[in-house]
Scaffold this active site. Structure first.
Site, mmCIF file in Angstrom:
data_model
loop_
_atom_site.group_PDB
_atom_site.id
_atom_site.type_symbol
_atom_site.label_atom_id
_atom_site.label_comp_id
_atom_site.label_asym_id
_atom_site.label_seq_id
_atom_site.Cartn_x
_atom_site.Cartn_y
_atom_site.Cartn_z
ATOM 1 N N SER A 99 0.822 -1.219 0.000
ATOM 2 C CA SER A 99 0.000 0.000 0.000
ATOM 3 C C SER A 99 0.850 1.262 0.000
ATOM 4 C CB SER A 99 -0.909 0.025 1.237
ATOM 5 O OG SER A 99 -1.665 -1.148 1.324
ATOM 6 N N GLN A 100 0.211 2.357 -0.396
ATOM 7 C CA GLN A 100 0.864 3.665 -0.350
ATOM 8 C C GLN A 100 1.221 3.991 1.105
ATOM 9 O OE1 GLN A 100 -1.880 6.805 -1.200
ATOM 10 N NE2 GLN A 100 -0.271 8.247 -1.739
#
Ligand code: SAH
Length: 250
Positions: A99-100
């Site tokens: 994920s970011q």
């Protein structure tokens, strides 16, 4: 040793005495630590920009410290190492993504963990989110449905010394009843609806952070809180895009 070598050595040691660093292949590149600090600055900026959605201007300082500490480059494939500290998701193989960093920080902040917390994560992926949680919590139980990813994450976490993380391969829909109840549950793949077993395995005063919505569409990052009497309240925090929550072990 021949004379030329001796001469080179002497020059190098002279330069070192004068405090002149010899160029290394990494010269000019910021260190991983500097890159992480820049990433954390970016996360803090993004938190301020999205404060109207999230309801908070600043993320918990302890979360930001964990983000500044965990070596994200150890959790991404070799080919993406150079981009490990960009504030964006990256492929980790098997069609999945890490994920970011901003989303990892936000979800960790929303989960509200402290040093006594027992945490469940669904969707181990690279193991990065589990490592961030493990910096703040007593124990992290994490479940990954794609076996090769789960194995690799377990190896990475072990190599980096995260002995308070327990990785299981399987379908996270059912949660981890033997380790329940959990003070926080963080789900990093998006189901259509919140899996009921996860609500049941949430402790009183526990928090569940989960993206909910149809696969492929924009989902909503939801915070569900259970009060001391077991009553649930929920709040949609931010539109997000996560990989789908699947139901079969591959
Ligand atoms: N938290 C991860 C991000 C992983 S992406 C990280 O920090 O890298 C989401 C992960 O959820 C994928 O690896 C996917 O295989 C996994 N997943 C999807 N459905 C699942 C399920 N039912 N149970 C467990 N894991 C699941």
């Amino acid at each position: 040793m021949n004379e030329l070598m001796m001469l080179v050595r002497r020059i190098l040691s002279l330069l070192a005495t004068l405090g002149i660093a010899i160029a290394t292949p990494a010269c000019g590149q910021p260190s991983p630590e500097q890159q992480r600090n820049a990433m954390v600055d970016d996360i803090a900026r993004m938190a301020r920009a999205l404060s109207r959605n999230t309801g908070k201007d600043e993320l918990d300082e302890r979360v930001l410290r964990a983000m500044a500490k965990v070596p994200r480059h150890e959790f991404v494939p070799e080919a993406f190492r150079a981009r490990a500290y960009e504030n964006r998701p990256l492929p980790i193989g098997e069609g999945q993504t890490i994920s970011q960093p901003f989303i990892v920080a936000l979800m960790t902040d929303l989960a509200g963990v402290d040093a006594d917390s027992v945490v469940l994560e669904i969707g181990t992926g690279s193991g990065y989110q589990a490592a961030i949680l493990a910096e703040l919590a007593a124990r992290v139980h994490t479940i990954e449905i794609v076996e090769p990813l789960g194995r690799r994450a377990a190896e990475t976490l072990e190599r980096l010394g995260y002995d308070n993380v327990f990785v299981r391969i399987g379908d996270g829909y059912r949660g981890w009843p033997e380790a329940a109840p959990f003070d926080a549950i963080v789900v990093t793949a998006a189901p259509d609806e919140v899996p009921r077993p996860l609500l049941e395995q949430l402790a009183p005063r526990g928090r569940l952070v989960i993206p909910v919505g149809a696969p492929g569409a924009v989902q909503s990052l939801r915070l569900i809180e259970k009060d001391a009497e077991g009553r649930l309240t929920e709040r949609d925090v931010l539109p997000v895009a996560f990989v789908p929550f699947t139901r079969e072990t591959r």
